[in-house]
Motif scaffolding. Structure first.
Motif, PDB file in Angstrom:
ATOM      1  N   ASN A 144       1.795   9.666  -1.883  1.00  0.00           N
ATOM      2  CA  ASN A 144       0.604  10.070  -2.609  1.00  0.00           C
ATOM      3  C   ASN A 144       0.902  11.250  -3.534  1.00  0.00           C
ATOM      4  O   ASN A 144       0.486  11.260  -4.696  1.00  0.00           O
ATOM      5  CB  ASN A 144      -0.507  10.411  -1.617  1.00  0.00           C
TER       6      ASN A 144
ATOM      7  N   THR B  21       6.425   9.781   4.521  1.00  0.00           N
ATOM      8  CA  THR B  21       5.023   9.650   4.934  1.00  0.00           C
ATOM      9  C   THR B  21       4.146   9.173   3.780  1.00  0.00           C
ATOM     10  O   THR B  21       4.524   9.279   2.607  1.00  0.00           O
ATOM     11  CB  THR B  21       4.472  10.993   5.439  1.00  0.00           C
ATOM     12  N   TYR B  22       2.983   8.688   4.144  1.00  0.00           N
ATOM     13  CA  TYR B  22       1.978   8.299   3.153  1.00  0.00           C
ATOM     14  C   TYR B  22       1.673   9.471   2.220  1.00  0.00           C
ATOM     15  O   TYR B  22       1.567   9.308   1.006  1.00  0.00           O
ATOM     16  CB  TYR B  22       0.703   7.834   3.867  1.00  0.00           C
ATOM     17  N   THR B  23       1.541  10.659   2.794  1.00  0.00           N
ATOM     18  CA  THR B  23       1.218  11.850   2.008  1.00  0.00           C
ATOM     19  C   THR B  23       2.283  12.115   0.950  1.00  0.00           C
ATOM     20  O   THR B  23       1.970  12.502  -0.175  1.00  0.00           O
ATOM     21  CB  THR B  23       1.087  13.081   2.936  1.00  0.00           C
TER      22      THR B  23
ATOM     23  N   THR C   5       0.866  -1.177   0.000  1.00  0.00           N
ATOM     24  CA  THR C   5       0.000   0.000   0.000  1.00  0.00           C
ATOM     25  C   THR C   5       0.905   1.231   0.000  1.00  0.00           C
ATOM     26  O   THR C   5       2.115   1.130   0.223  1.00  0.00           O
ATOM     27  CB  THR C   5      -0.888   0.041   1.264  1.00  0.00           C
ATOM     28  N   GLN C   6       0.307   2.408  -0.192  1.00  0.00           N
ATOM     29  CA  GLN C   6       1.099   3.635  -0.119  1.00  0.00           C
ATOM     30  C   GLN C   6       1.729   3.776   1.263  1.00  0.00           C
ATOM     31  O   GLN C   6       2.879   4.196   1.386  1.00  0.00           O
ATOM     32  CB  GLN C   6       0.244   4.853  -0.455  1.00  0.00           C
ATOM     33  N   GLU C   7       0.982   3.419   2.300  1.00  0.00           N
ATOM     34  CA  GLU C   7       1.499   3.514   3.661  1.00  0.00           C
ATOM     35  C   GLU C   7       2.693   2.592   3.870  1.00  0.00           C
ATOM     36  O   GLU C   7       3.703   2.978   4.459  1.00  0.00           O
ATOM     37  CB  GLU C   7       0.408   3.172   4.692  1.00  0.00           C
ATOM     38  N   GLN C   8       2.580   1.358   3.384  1.00  0.00           N
ATOM     39  CA  GLN C   8       3.662   0.390   3.543  1.00  0.00           C
ATOM     40  C   GLN C   8       4.897   0.809   2.750  1.00  0.00           C
ATOM     41  O   GLN C   8       6.026   0.695   3.237  1.00  0.00           O
ATOM     42  CB  GLN C   8       3.193  -0.996   3.096  1.00  0.00           C
TER      43      GLN C   8
ATOM     44  N   ALA D  18       5.690   3.822   1.854  1.00  0.00           N
ATOM     45  CA  ALA D  18       6.246   4.999   2.534  1.00  0.00           C
ATOM     46  C   ALA D  18       7.156   4.573   3.687  1.00  0.00           C
ATOM     47  O   ALA D  18       8.246   5.124   3.860  1.00  0.00           O
ATOM     48  CB  ALA D  18       5.121   5.897   3.043  1.00  0.00           C
ATOM     49  N   ALA D  19       6.723   3.590   4.451  1.00  0.00           N
ATOM     50  CA  ALA D  19       7.516   3.116   5.582  1.00  0.00           C
ATOM     51  C   ALA D  19       8.849   2.527   5.111  1.00  0.00           C
ATOM     52  O   ALA D  19       9.873   2.716   5.768  1.00  0.00           O
ATOM     53  CB  ALA D  19       6.736   2.078   6.388  1.00  0.00           C
TER      54      ALA D  19
END
Length: 82
Positions: free
Chosen positions: A44, A39-41, A28-31, A33-34
């Motif tokens: 994105n 950050t997720y933002t 995912t974008q969150e994963q 990003a990590a």
């Protein structure tokens, strides 16, 4: 010793490469990003073309592409034909 030239990617290609790389990795974008330490933002914004990754982030993305082997090279060839 060979010095590798950093990727020179412009929008919208960089956003598409990041998006496709993330999907190929099943993240995912969150994963994603990590894994890059952002950050997720930020992910994105990159994917949607609102900002471009820093040189350090480009280097990390390039490492991820290298880790993917042939799939990563195919992705680069798709968006950065010689």
């Amino acid at each position: 010793m060979t010095i590798k030239k950093p990727l020179a990617i412009n929008q919208p290609e960089v956003g598409q490469i990041i998006h496709d790389l993330r999907l190929l990795a099943g993240l995912t974008q969150e994963q994603f990003a990590a894994t890059l330490g952002v950050t997720y933002t930020t992910i994105n914004r990159w994917e949607n073309g609102r900002s471009k990754p820093s040189p350090m982030a480009i280097k990390l993305i390039e490492q991820k592409l290298d880790e993917m082997g042939a799939q990563g090279q195919d992705l680069l060839a798709k968006y950065l034909p010689n």
